[in-house]
Design an enzyme around this catalytic site. Structure first.
Site, PDB file in Angstrom:
ATOM      1  N   SER A   1       0.827  -1.199   0.000  1.00 59.10           N
ATOM      2  CA  SER A   1       0.000   0.000   0.000  1.00 59.10           C
ATOM      3  C   SER A   1       0.866   1.256   0.000  1.00 59.10           C
ATOM      4  O   SER A   1       0.389   2.361  -0.229  1.00 59.10           O
ATOM      5  CB  SER A   1      -0.941   0.005   1.206  1.00 59.10           C
ATOM      6  OG  SER A   1      -0.203  -0.153   2.393  1.00 59.10           O
ATOM      7  N   CYS A   2       2.140   1.080   0.272  1.00 62.56           N
ATOM      8  CA  CYS A   2       3.074   2.211   0.227  1.00 62.56           C
ATOM      9  C   CYS A   2       3.114   2.771  -1.197  1.00 62.56           C
ATOM     10  O   CYS A   2       2.799   2.074  -2.156  1.00 62.56           O
ATOM     11  CB  CYS A   2       4.483   1.767   0.572  1.00 62.56           C
ATOM     12  SG  CYS A   2       4.817   1.660   2.330  1.00 62.56           S
ATOM     13  N   VAL A   3       3.542   4.028  -1.292  1.00 62.80           N
ATOM     14  CA  VAL A   3       3.641   4.624  -2.609  1.00 62.80           C
ATOM     15  C   VAL A   3       5.065   5.138  -2.811  1.00 62.80           C
ATOM     16  O   VAL A   3       5.681   5.652  -1.880  1.00 62.80           O
ATOM     17  CB  VAL A   3       2.574   5.742  -2.776  1.00 62.80           C
ATOM     18  CG1 VAL A   3       2.883   6.957  -1.930  1.00 62.80           C
ATOM     19  CG2 VAL A   3       2.407   6.135  -4.216  1.00 62.80           C
TER      20      VAL A   3
ATOM     21  N   GLY B   1       0.722   1.752  -4.052  1.00 59.28           N
ATOM     22  CA  GLY B   1      -0.641   2.072  -3.623  1.00 59.28           C
ATOM     23  C   GLY B   1      -1.626   0.945  -3.854  1.00 59.28           C
ATOM     24  O   GLY B   1      -2.771   1.155  -4.211  1.00 59.28           O
TER      25      GLY B   1
ATOM     26  N   ASP C   1       3.635  -3.944   4.588  1.00 55.92           N
ATOM     27  CA  ASP C   1       3.157  -2.566   4.394  1.00 55.92           C
ATOM     28  C   ASP C   1       1.802  -2.354   5.016  1.00 55.92           C
ATOM     29  O   ASP C   1       1.566  -1.403   5.741  1.00 55.92           O
ATOM     30  CB  ASP C   1       2.942  -2.316   2.888  1.00 55.92           C
ATOM     31  CG  ASP C   1       4.072  -1.541   2.274  1.00 55.92           C
ATOM     32  OD1 ASP C   1       5.118  -1.452   2.922  1.00 55.92           O
ATOM     33  OD2 ASP C   1       3.896  -1.046   1.154  1.00 55.92           O
TER      34      ASP C   1
END
Lengths: 171, 208
Positions: free
Chosen positions: A28-30, A93, B156
């Site tokens: 989910s990190c960008v 994302g 994450d």
């Protein structure tokens, strides 16, 4: 070939040497890449959350997409990039876990929508900041439900995106 | 409740207490698993450790390593989440044992996921049960969510919920053997703010 420098969660790196900056296993990190193709200066930020919302991000601007983008731009300018030539690309994302509905009902605080939506919100926050700073977004590989590894060539602005089950691509 | 500033260092007594919880939990899990697969399940003495978030991907061979992750939220008197990370091969063998046949083809993907979700639920339930008995605290767990992907990407998701509170997570390494086949897994507990100090206090080894 150029060396590979890892950019971990909440880290920001910029380089004016021919270098490969890599963020491994983005969920989910960008990752936002910003570069000046003329001056051959580029950098990468690996953000975990969308907005700092005034929270103290002083020591760790890379944790948030908005402060991360702003801080990366400053670093690039310091390295000789020119603001009006900056271009950007966004990767990551994703939504890794589809939580069954109701799973969060007892956890309160709207936890479900917060977590399942975080990837999309990270991308949005990055885009909003880029627009605010008038940096054109030239490519993106975002969303979905799978992890990605991103490698930025700081000289060319070329990005290689790899995944386990969804192939590889260049943007 | 007073929030004590926690510097991420546990005493050996505290580590021992958490390991003991891990021991009992793993014992519960082994019994539950062996009943399900109708096979002998052996387990090693689990290792308990407190790790900075950034070090977690290294446990399973780095952020790009393919792993299966089963994720559950924990709520009740204390809150947090639990993630069971299984190396890909371990996950495959475990799924085969659960459904009692070789899951070779693609059509069985759904079945495999379902089997692994159930395994995660059993293991985390067994651990929470041990924790609950020893602390007198009440825990409930959500239904499990599943993903097979890069370790970093899976982590994450969990980190997001914790980035604003604890920087350390409790990792219990479990090492099972089902009929001689080694299944390596990591049960990772992400206690919400203050939860770890409450647990340690209840175990009689408070953070000073």
């Amino acid at each position: 070939m150029s060396e590979v420098t890892p950019v971990g969660v909440a880290e920001i790196r910029a380089s004016k040497n021919s270098e490969i900056l890599a963020s491994y296993g983005l969920g989910s990190c960008v990752a936002v890449a910003i570069f000046d193709p003329m001056k051959k200066v580029g950098g990468l930020v690996h953000a975990l959350l969308p907005e700092s919302r005034g929270r103290d991000s002083g020591e760790n601007p890379g944790k948030f997409a908005d402060t991360g983008v702003a801080s990366l731009v400053e670093k690039l300018i310091e390295l000789g990039a020119r603001r009006r030539f900056l271009r950007s690309k966004i990767v990551g994302g994703a939504c890794m876990f589809e939580m069954p509905s109701g799973a969060w009902s007892s956890s309160g605080k709207d936890g479900r929508s917060f977590l399942s939506d975080i990837g999309r919100r990270n991308v949005e926050a990055a885009k909003q900041k880029l627009e605010e700073l008038k940096i054109p977004l030239v490519a993106e590989d975002t969303g979905g439900n799978y992890g990605r590894t991103v490698k930025l060539n700081t000289e060319t602005g070329d990005i290689e995106v790899n995944s386990l089950f969804h192939g590889s691509t260049h943007i | 409740m007073s929030e004590k500033k926690f510097d991420g260092v546990l005493s050996s007594v505290q580590i021992d207490a958490l390991r003991e919880v891990g021991n009992i939990g793993a014992g519960n899990a082994a019994i539950a698993l062996s009943e399900m697969v109708e096979k002998r399940v052996e387990l090693s003495v689990p290792k308990a450790n407190l790790l900075p978030l950034a070090k977690v991907p290294a446990l399973v061979g780095g952020p790009e390593t393919p792993v299966a992750g089963v994720y559950l939220r924990v709520f009740g008197e204390t809150r947090g989440s639990i993630l069971l990370l299984l190396e890909r091969d371990s996950a495959m063998s475990l799924a085969d044992f659960m459904v009692n046949r070789k899951l070779g083809n693609f059509d069985d993907e759904k079945l495999r996921r379902s089997a692994l979700k159930e395994t995660g639920s059993i293991i985390s339930g067994a651990y929470l049960c041990a924790l609950s008995e020893l602390t007198g605290l009440n825990f409930k767990q959500s239904v499990p969510a599943f993903a097979m992907d890069m370790a970093g990407a899976i982590l994450d998701h969990v980190l997001v919920g914790h980035a604003e509170c604890e920087d350390y997570v409790l990792v219990v390494e479990t090492d099972f053997k089902v009929e001689g086949v080694r299944i390596q897994g990591h049960l990772i507990l992400f206690p919400d703010l203050g939860t770890l100090s409450v647990i340690l206090e209840r175990l009689g080894v408070p953070i000073e």
